[in-house]
Design an enzyme around this catalytic site. Sequence first.
Site, PDB file in Angstrom:
ATOM      1  N   GLU A  93       0.871  -1.436   0.303  1.00 26.16           N
ATOM      2  CA  GLU A  93       0.002  -0.102   0.075  1.00 26.16           C
ATOM      3  C   GLU A  93       0.749   1.092  -0.057  1.00 26.16           C
ATOM      4  O   GLU A  93       0.512   2.347  -0.578  1.00 26.16           O
ATOM      5  CB  GLU A  93      -0.998  -0.093   1.332  1.00 26.16           C
ATOM      6  CG  GLU A  93      -2.420  -0.620   0.965  1.00 26.16           C
ATOM      7  CD  GLU A  93      -3.279  -0.183   2.130  1.00 26.16           C
ATOM      8  OE1 GLU A  93      -2.934   0.273   3.181  1.00 26.16           O
ATOM      9  OE2 GLU A  93      -4.600  -0.505   1.697  1.00 26.16           O
ATOM     10  N   HIS A 123       8.229 -26.983  -1.365  1.00 27.33           N
ATOM     11  CA  HIS A 123       7.678 -28.121  -1.919  1.00 27.33           C
ATOM     12  C   HIS A 123       6.453 -27.554  -2.794  1.00 27.33           C
ATOM     13  O   HIS A 123       5.708 -28.365  -3.100  1.00 27.33           O
ATOM     14  CB  HIS A 123       7.247 -29.284  -0.915  1.00 27.33           C
ATOM     15  CG  HIS A 123       8.344 -29.591  -0.107  1.00 27.33           C
ATOM     16  ND1 HIS A 123       8.659 -30.871  -0.345  1.00 27.33           N
ATOM     17  CD2 HIS A 123       9.001 -29.112   0.970  1.00 27.33           C
ATOM     18  CE1 HIS A 123       9.784 -31.231   0.721  1.00 27.33           C
ATOM     19  NE2 HIS A 123       9.961 -30.114   1.148  1.00 27.33           N
ATOM     20  N   LYS A 150     -13.845  -0.075  -4.088  1.00 27.86           N
ATOM     21  CA  LYS A 150     -14.929   0.507  -3.727  1.00 27.86           C
ATOM     22  C   LYS A 150     -16.133   1.074  -4.306  1.00 27.86           C
ATOM     23  O   LYS A 150     -17.257   0.930  -4.163  1.00 27.86           O
ATOM     24  CB  LYS A 150     -14.621   1.502  -2.284  1.00 27.86           C
ATOM     25  CG  LYS A 150     -13.567   0.812  -1.318  1.00 27.86           C
ATOM     26  CD  LYS A 150     -13.402   1.606  -0.203  1.00 27.86           C
ATOM     27  CE  LYS A 150     -12.270   1.227   0.790  1.00 27.86           C
ATOM     28  NZ  LYS A 150     -11.625   2.345   1.732  1.00 27.86           N
TER      29      LYS A 150
HETATM   30  O1  PA5 Z   1      -3.341   1.500   5.831  1.00 33.17           O
HETATM   31  C1  PA5 Z   1      -4.444   1.621   5.661  1.00 33.17           C
HETATM   32  O2  PA5 Z   1      -4.699   3.009   5.815  1.00 33.17           O
HETATM   33  C2  PA5 Z   1      -5.630   0.827   5.308  1.00 33.17           C
HETATM   34  O3  PA5 Z   1      -5.099  -0.394   4.989  1.00 33.17           O
HETATM   35  C3  PA5 Z   1      -6.508   0.748   6.174  1.00 33.17           C
HETATM   36  O4  PA5 Z   1      -6.042   0.334   7.750  1.00 33.17           O
HETATM   37  C4  PA5 Z   1      -7.731  -0.134   5.900  1.00 33.17           C
HETATM   38  O5  PA5 Z   1      -8.288   0.284   4.758  1.00 33.17           O
HETATM   39  C5  PA5 Z   1      -8.676  -0.152   7.167  1.00 33.17           C
HETATM   40  O6  PA5 Z   1      -9.308   1.216   7.228  1.00 33.17           O
HETATM   41  P1  PA5 Z   1     -10.061   1.627   8.309  1.00 33.17           P
HETATM   42  O7  PA5 Z   1      -9.303   1.640   9.485  1.00 33.17           O
HETATM   43  O8  PA5 Z   1     -10.387   3.191   8.127  1.00 33.17           O
HETATM   44  O9  PA5 Z   1     -11.445   0.740   8.322  1.00 33.17           O
END
Ligand code: PA5
Length: 432
Positions: free
Chosen positions: A286, A307, A422
């Site tokens: 990310e 394996h 989304k």
């Molecule tokens: O690193 C990030 O920002 C994302 O992976 C969020 O943690 C994830 O999308 C969950 O978001 P939220 O805590 O707003 O539900």
Amino acid sequence: MIKLDLNYAGDALVADMASSNEVRADVERAYTEMYEKSGQGSDFLGWVDLPAEISAEHLADIKQTAADFRAKSEVFVCIGIGGSYLGTRAVEEALKPMFASGSLGNPEIIYAGHQLSEDYLSSLLKYLDGKEYTICVISKSGTTTEPAIAFRLLRTHLTKKYGTADGRIVAITDCKRGALKNLATKEGYKTYIIPDNVGGRYSVLTPVGLFPLAVLGIDIEALVRGAVEMRDSVRVARPDFENCACAKYVLLRNILYRQGKKMELMVQYDPRLFYFIEWWKQLYGESEGKENKGLFPAGAGFTTDLHSLGQYIQQGERFFFETVLSLDSQEHTLEVPFAEDDADGMNFVAGRRLSYVNSKAEAGTCMAHSIEGGVPVVRFEIPRLDAKTTGALIYFFEYACGLSGYTLGVNPFDQPGVEAYKKNMFKLLGKQ
Ligand code: PA5
């Protein structure tokens, strides 16, 4: 505390690390940007100093609520996804005793809200019918679909079972915004705040990770101490390419990326590190995968995957390098027993500890992949898996991630691409 071994990296990479002036200059710039908090997304650098700023009162409050939850739970349900889930799971799997079933006062943890499987949640609700349980719901935005749906189902179940949610739900969310904050205020749930300037995947050392880990009885003070110590050694204005594992790691992965290695395969030889690698994958994926750039972070567990993926790693396309998480010690001692008839032919290792056999498997694999297979292999040597070392590892990879993203020239603290699925999902679901 954590060493980087380049013995299997290959002479070419070691030479390039000394001579790649362009990448070195980019890493130096990244160090400055991290140190001065002057790079892209620097308003999300709250996690950098946070471990050193966590107060004893805050930890005590978390531990007190956690103790109360422990006492009334056989099962502790932790709801969250992405950065609101993976850090806890990584630390839990690294530090919790294996094969221990939950009991009142020593709960098992079950995760929810990290996918949308109907069968998973139906089975969980059925399982909880016969268990004493509590819930922790974590969402910084408070609007993420997966945890919101799981929480709706679980809080309905819990309220029906106990007649009230009082003292059985903790919400961890943003201080002002979001549906979860509003709901928590309306229902009077005990709430912990995720600081505004800390993004999800950098949040494990906030209540996001500290509260659930404390419920599991993990030493959160030691976890934080490890992070603080690591911060003191990696948070410097200029990289020490000769002696600092963090500077070397950032340098080598960016050199390899520019040489066409598009994937980093992180591997472990101990299943307790499986979810640490899952957490690392999310952190790096990310943070770096944007603007059509970034190493693809992949993971494998050895010797299991020798394996399966082993064949590809040895002889498939050469577009990746391998990063080994190598554990120096085990908590337990177990020797291969001698067998009179040697029916399985294993007497050649009789009397040897399993960790000895595993270490030879690791050395043999590193040689095979690097020397025979031409895959650059770098190894992190980790002295032991305890709370302090785990805290140090978390901080190490978080800081290296920020540095690496800046070296690459992206903002390591946003995730605009996550919105695409989304948007389509909401459209398909008819959200107004
Ligand atoms: O690193 C990030 O920002 C994302 O992976 C969020 O943690 C994830 O999308 C969950 O978001 P939220 O805590 O707003 O539900």
